[in-house]
Design a protein around this motif. Structure first.
Motif, PDB file in Angstrom:
ATOM      1  N   LYS A 102      -3.712  -0.696  -4.039  1.00 30.30           N
ATOM      2  CA  LYS A 102      -3.558  -1.455  -2.802  1.00 30.30           C
ATOM      3  C   LYS A 102      -2.463  -0.863  -1.925  1.00 30.30           C
ATOM      4  O   LYS A 102      -2.605  -0.799  -0.695  1.00 30.30           O
ATOM      5  CB  LYS A 102      -3.239  -2.915  -3.157  1.00 30.30           C
ATOM      6  CG  LYS A 102      -3.172  -3.846  -1.961  1.00 30.30           C
ATOM      7  CD  LYS A 102      -2.949  -5.277  -2.421  1.00 30.30           C
ATOM      8  CE  LYS A 102      -2.921  -6.222  -1.225  1.00 30.30           C
ATOM      9  NZ  LYS A 102      -2.704  -7.624  -1.654  1.00 30.30           N
ATOM     10  N   ARG A 103      -1.395  -0.383  -2.539  1.00 33.38           N
ATOM     11  CA  ARG A 103      -0.306   0.229  -1.772  1.00 33.38           C
ATOM     12  C   ARG A 103      -0.752   1.554  -1.158  1.00 33.38           C
ATOM     13  O   ARG A 103      -0.402   1.872  -0.012  1.00 33.38           O
ATOM     14  CB  ARG A 103       0.897   0.442  -2.688  1.00 33.38           C
ATOM     15  CG  ARG A 103       2.172   0.859  -1.987  1.00 33.38           C
ATOM     16  CD  ARG A 103       3.371   0.618  -2.874  1.00 33.38           C
ATOM     17  NE  ARG A 103       4.592   1.063  -2.239  1.00 33.38           N
ATOM     18  CZ  ARG A 103       5.202   2.217  -2.486  1.00 33.38           C
ATOM     19  NH1 ARG A 103       4.686   3.049  -3.393  1.00 33.38           N
ATOM     20  NH2 ARG A 103       6.310   2.552  -1.868  1.00 33.38           N
ATOM     21  N   ALA A 155      -2.857   0.684   1.825  1.00 38.01           N
ATOM     22  CA  ALA A 155      -2.032   0.170   2.923  1.00 38.01           C
ATOM     23  C   ALA A 155      -1.341   1.315   3.657  1.00 38.01           C
ATOM     24  O   ALA A 155      -1.323   1.345   4.908  1.00 38.01           O
ATOM     25  CB  ALA A 155      -1.014  -0.829   2.377  1.00 38.01           C
ATOM     26  N   ILE A 213      -6.957  -3.931   4.985  1.00 35.90           N
ATOM     27  CA  ILE A 213      -7.046  -3.203   3.711  1.00 35.90           C
ATOM     28  C   ILE A 213      -7.984  -3.932   2.758  1.00 35.90           C
ATOM     29  O   ILE A 213      -7.992  -3.675   1.553  1.00 35.90           O
ATOM     30  CB  ILE A 213      -5.657  -3.036   3.068  1.00 35.90           C
ATOM     31  CG1 ILE A 213      -5.013  -4.391   2.789  1.00 35.90           C
ATOM     32  CG2 ILE A 213      -4.763  -2.182   3.931  1.00 35.90           C
ATOM     33  CD1 ILE A 213      -3.725  -4.284   1.986  1.00 35.90           C
ATOM     34  N   GLY A 240     -10.555   0.318   3.233  1.00 37.51           N
ATOM     35  CA  GLY A 240      -9.846  -0.301   4.336  1.00 37.51           C
ATOM     36  C   GLY A 240     -10.330   0.334   5.625  1.00 37.51           C
ATOM     37  O   GLY A 240     -11.087   1.310   5.602  1.00 37.51           O
ATOM     38  N   ALA A 272       2.991  -0.772   6.498  1.00 34.95           N
ATOM     39  CA  ALA A 272       2.357  -0.805   5.185  1.00 34.95           C
ATOM     40  C   ALA A 272       2.812  -2.027   4.383  1.00 34.95           C
ATOM     41  O   ALA A 272       2.003  -2.675   3.701  1.00 34.95           O
ATOM     42  CB  ALA A 272       2.684   0.478   4.419  1.00 34.95           C
ATOM     43  N   LEU A 329       0.998  -5.033   5.726  1.00 34.21           N
ATOM     44  CA  LEU A 329      -0.402  -5.050   5.282  1.00 34.21           C
ATOM     45  C   LEU A 329      -0.511  -5.483   3.823  1.00 34.21           C
ATOM     46  O   LEU A 329      -1.474  -6.151   3.444  1.00 34.21           O
ATOM     47  CB  LEU A 329      -1.036  -3.668   5.465  1.00 34.21           C
ATOM     48  CG  LEU A 329      -1.373  -3.263   6.898  1.00 34.21           C
ATOM     49  CD1 LEU A 329      -1.845  -1.823   6.947  1.00 34.21           C
ATOM     50  CD2 LEU A 329      -2.444  -4.188   7.482  1.00 34.21           C
ATOM     51  N   MET A 330       0.462  -5.116   3.010  1.00 36.35           N
ATOM     52  CA  MET A 330       0.454  -5.567   1.620  1.00 36.35           C
ATOM     53  C   MET A 330       0.566  -7.089   1.536  1.00 36.35           C
ATOM     54  O   MET A 330       0.036  -7.721   0.614  1.00 36.35           O
ATOM     55  CB  MET A 330       1.613  -4.933   0.852  1.00 36.35           C
ATOM     56  CG  MET A 330       1.467  -3.438   0.604  1.00 36.35           C
ATOM     57  SD  MET A 330       0.348  -3.072  -0.747  1.00 36.35           S
ATOM     58  CE  MET A 330       1.311  -3.658  -2.123  1.00 36.35           C
ATOM     59  N   GLU A 387      -2.776  -8.348   4.487  1.00 36.53           N
ATOM     60  CA  GLU A 387      -4.027  -7.602   4.290  1.00 36.53           C
ATOM     61  C   GLU A 387      -4.776  -7.319   5.586  1.00 36.53           C
ATOM     62  O   GLU A 387      -5.494  -6.327   5.670  1.00 36.53           O
ATOM     63  CB  GLU A 387      -4.955  -8.333   3.308  1.00 36.53           C
ATOM     64  CG  GLU A 387      -4.410  -8.382   1.897  1.00 36.53           C
ATOM     65  CD  GLU A 387      -5.431  -8.890   0.914  1.00 36.53           C
ATOM     66  OE1 GLU A 387      -6.474  -9.423   1.358  1.00 36.53           O
ATOM     67  OE2 GLU A 387      -5.201  -8.759  -0.294  1.00 36.53           O
TER      68      GLU A 387
END
Length: 640
Positions: free
Chosen positions: A419-420, A423, A447, A455, A584, A587-588, A591
């Motif tokens: 996920k990171r 992002a 994402i 994403g 980023a 977004l984490m 999302e």
């Protein structure tokens, strides 16, 4: 079966059912458990007191015993059963103990007897007649292969008119003139004008060619014959040409009228390009169409309207004046056209007050009429699934993303590290786009996996463009490389997520060099023969019309353009590393970010609260198939 149209079949089935009834009746009557006995045996039974009743009918006597058993005896014609029994020694007192009943002869007995004897012959004759009729029907079907399968519409009750077609005003004007030709031919003939023979509608799939033809049928008020190009060609030799002749004969009998041939490229391909010689069934069909459209008979008021999305492969003889006099282009609608198309498709649908059709039209560049119809339908389906009474702007926004990238893959489970990576990848795209002047502004970042993408960054163009500048190409290439460079700067490694980005960048760079003449070294030249052969395919048909030295220069120029874009994007991300990290991290947490949130964060302000709650983080590992697939992590609409 329609018995009113075929009374012979009606009579045949009556006879067959009657014969079947007689057969059943004869079987039932013959199934009675009766035994034939002699008269002396009957007389002895009467003398013994075992007989209760005797029924006499015609030349048959039915004996019923006191136990209920039945026997049958045959008598001589006009014989008296009482006299016969007395001759065998039966006394009058013994006869008085027996009930002798004389039944009148049945009127149907003789007929049933005759029909019963002829029943097998009757059934065989009916079966033979049925088989002959079936063979005759098959013969008629075989002989009807050459008949046209065009569907005729009278035009008295139009279901589609020009009011139902939007986004193609120029095409409507051209076709309105054709409709006026059919309605008032005298006005044009008095000035010496000749009615056009054919109109070819050309455009990408989904731009409304068939819908426009249906509108012409509704507006003209004349007979309208509709057929597909593939319906001419069959496995039998000469069937296509025969159907063409039959179609035009029907049209001439109903003139003035319109013939609409959809997907004419199925039979109108360039002749002489096949591998099977000149005696090809498709070519014979095309030859017949050419003769019918502009042969010796030129006084018929029949207009042929054809539609195709492959005009480049049509035979030149089909496109010359005198056959298809006009070419009507239905291109992808512009902003105003998309707005008008949306008005057509939202008719009768309950819309919420927050729906802004202008904004929807601006966010859907490149959408055809079919795409917009699908968009509105998807929004209505989403509203119904959410148990809403009206369609809101949220459903339209979700529908746009579903059409562009596919549905959300909410069930996809990824780890925090994956996920990171996603992002930072999408944040790299967005930061580079924000700092390049020729890139369109970011509309949305997410994402959340959607379709094949892990994403995406949506940055639809603010206005419709017909041309692309070189500076625009260079900025778009740098923006496409932002995701890969962000992975390198943050993690010191790269993933397969940028595979689609690299493909887009390479394609753009090669197109700039070989198609658009945007190379400073090679100059304003195009390289490569792009003519397409019908049967060999596009890639095989492309031939190199340049030397090996030039090919090496092309590769060097492509590499130079990609390297230049790479360095520009890398420099931007190094200078604005703080923005990359903040975006980023944001977004984490959420999302998905809108344009307002993104621009506020880039200015260093506190972004507003997200419009929708973020989904819960997922905690697991990505599957091996997802890792190997190398799906695109960016869906920014970059030009091809």
């Amino acid at each position: 079966m329609n018995f009113s149209r075929n009374p012979r079949s009606y009579i045949l089935y009556i006879l067959l059912f009657g014969a079947f009834g007689l057969f059943v009746y004869s079987m039932l009557t013959s199934s009675e458990p009766t035994q034939v006995v002699a008269l002396n045996t009957v007389a002895q039974a009467v003398m013994d007191g075992e007989v209760r009743e005797i029924r006499v009918s015609n030349n048959t006597a039915t004996i019923i015993t006191r136990r209920g058993d039945r026997y049958r005896a045959t008598l001589e014609p006009d014989a008296d059963i009482t006299k016969l029994l007395r001759d065998f020694g039966v006394t009058p007192e013994q006869l008085n103990r027996v009930d002798i009943i004389y039944e009148p002869p049945s009127q149907w007995g003789a007929l049933l007897s005759v029909l019963g004897s002829f029943l097998p012959l009757l059934l065989f004759a009916g079966f033979l007649f049925f088989m002959l009729r079936q063979a005759q029907g098959s013969n008629n079907q075989a002989m009807s292969f050459g008949k046209s399968r065009a569907r005729m519409f009278s035009g008295d009750k139009p279901t589609v008119t020009f009011d139902d077609v939007a986004g193609a005003d120029e095409a409507k004007e051209e076709l309105k003139e054709v409709v006026e030709f059919l309605r008032e031919p005298e006005k044009f003939v008095s000035l010496g004008a000749r009615i056009p023979k054919g109109v070819l509608m050309v455009g990408p799939p989904g731009t409304g060619k068939t819908l426009m033809a249906r509108a012409v049928a509704g507006e003209a008020g004349v007979p309208f014959f509709s057929i597909s190009g593939s319906e001419f060609v069959e496995m039998f030799v000469g069937v296509g040409a025969s159907r063409v002749r039959d179609l035009f004969e029907q049209a001439k009998r109903n003139s003035p009228c319109i013939i609409f041939i959809d997907e004419i490229d199925a039979v109108g391909r360039h002749r002489g390009a096949g591998l099977g010689g000149s005696h090809d069934e498709r070519e014979q069909t095309l030859n017949q169409i050419l003769v019918e459209m502009d042969g010796f008979d030129t006084d018929t008021n029949v207009i042929v309207i054809a539609a195709t999305n492959r005009p480049d492969i049509l035979d030149p003889a089909l496109l010359r004046p005198g056959r298809f006099d006009r070419r009507v282009v239905l291109d992808r609608p512009d902003l105003r056209g998309r707005r008008a198309i949306l008005d057509v498709h939202v008719r009768g649908k309950p819309l919420a007050k927050d729906v802004d059709l202008d904004a929807i039209a601006q966010q859907t560049p490149g959408f055809t009429g079919a795409d917009l119809e699908n968009l509105v339908n998807e929004a209505a389906i989403l509203a119904a699934r959410r148990n809403r009474r009206t369609i809101s702007m949220a459903e339209f926004q979700e529908a746009i993303e579903r059409v562009l990238a596919g549905p959300e893959r909410k069930s996809r489970i990824i780890s925090e590290h994956e996920k990171r990576v996603i992002a930072y990848h999408e944040a790299g795209h967005a930061v580079v786009i924000y700092h390049l002047p020729n890139c369109d502004p970011v509309h949305k970042i997410s994402i959340v996996a959607r379709g094949m993408a892990g994403g995406y960054v949506l940055n639809p163009p603010a206005e419709d463009r017909m041309f692309m500048r070189k500076s625009k190409f260079l900025d778009e290439m740098a923006a496409a490389l932002g995701g890969r460079i962000a992975e390198e700067l943050v993690f010191g490694d790269v993933t397969t997520g940028a595979s689609n980005d690299l493909e887009k960048v390479t394609h753009m760079a090669r197109s700039m060099v070989t198609r658009y003449g945007m190379s400073d070294v090679l100059g304003p030249l195009t390289f490569g023969d792009t003519e397409e052969m019908v049967f060999l395919g596009r890639e095989i048909a492309e031939q190199r019309n340049y030397s090996e030295e030039v090919a090496q220069m092309i590769d060097e120029e492509v590499r130079k353009l990609v390297t230049h874009a790479y360095e520009r994007a890398r420099q931007i991300l190094i200078e604005h590393r703080d923005q990359l990290d903040r975006l980023a991290q944001r977004l984490m947490e959420v999302e998905t970010m809108s344009r307002a949130e993104f621009e506020a964060l880039m200015r260093g302000e506190e972004p507003p609260a997200p419009s929708a709650p973020a989904s819960k983080p997922t905690a697991s590992t990505q599957t091996d198939s997802d890792k190997k697939a190398g799906g695109d992590l960016s869906l920014s609409p970059l030009p091809a």
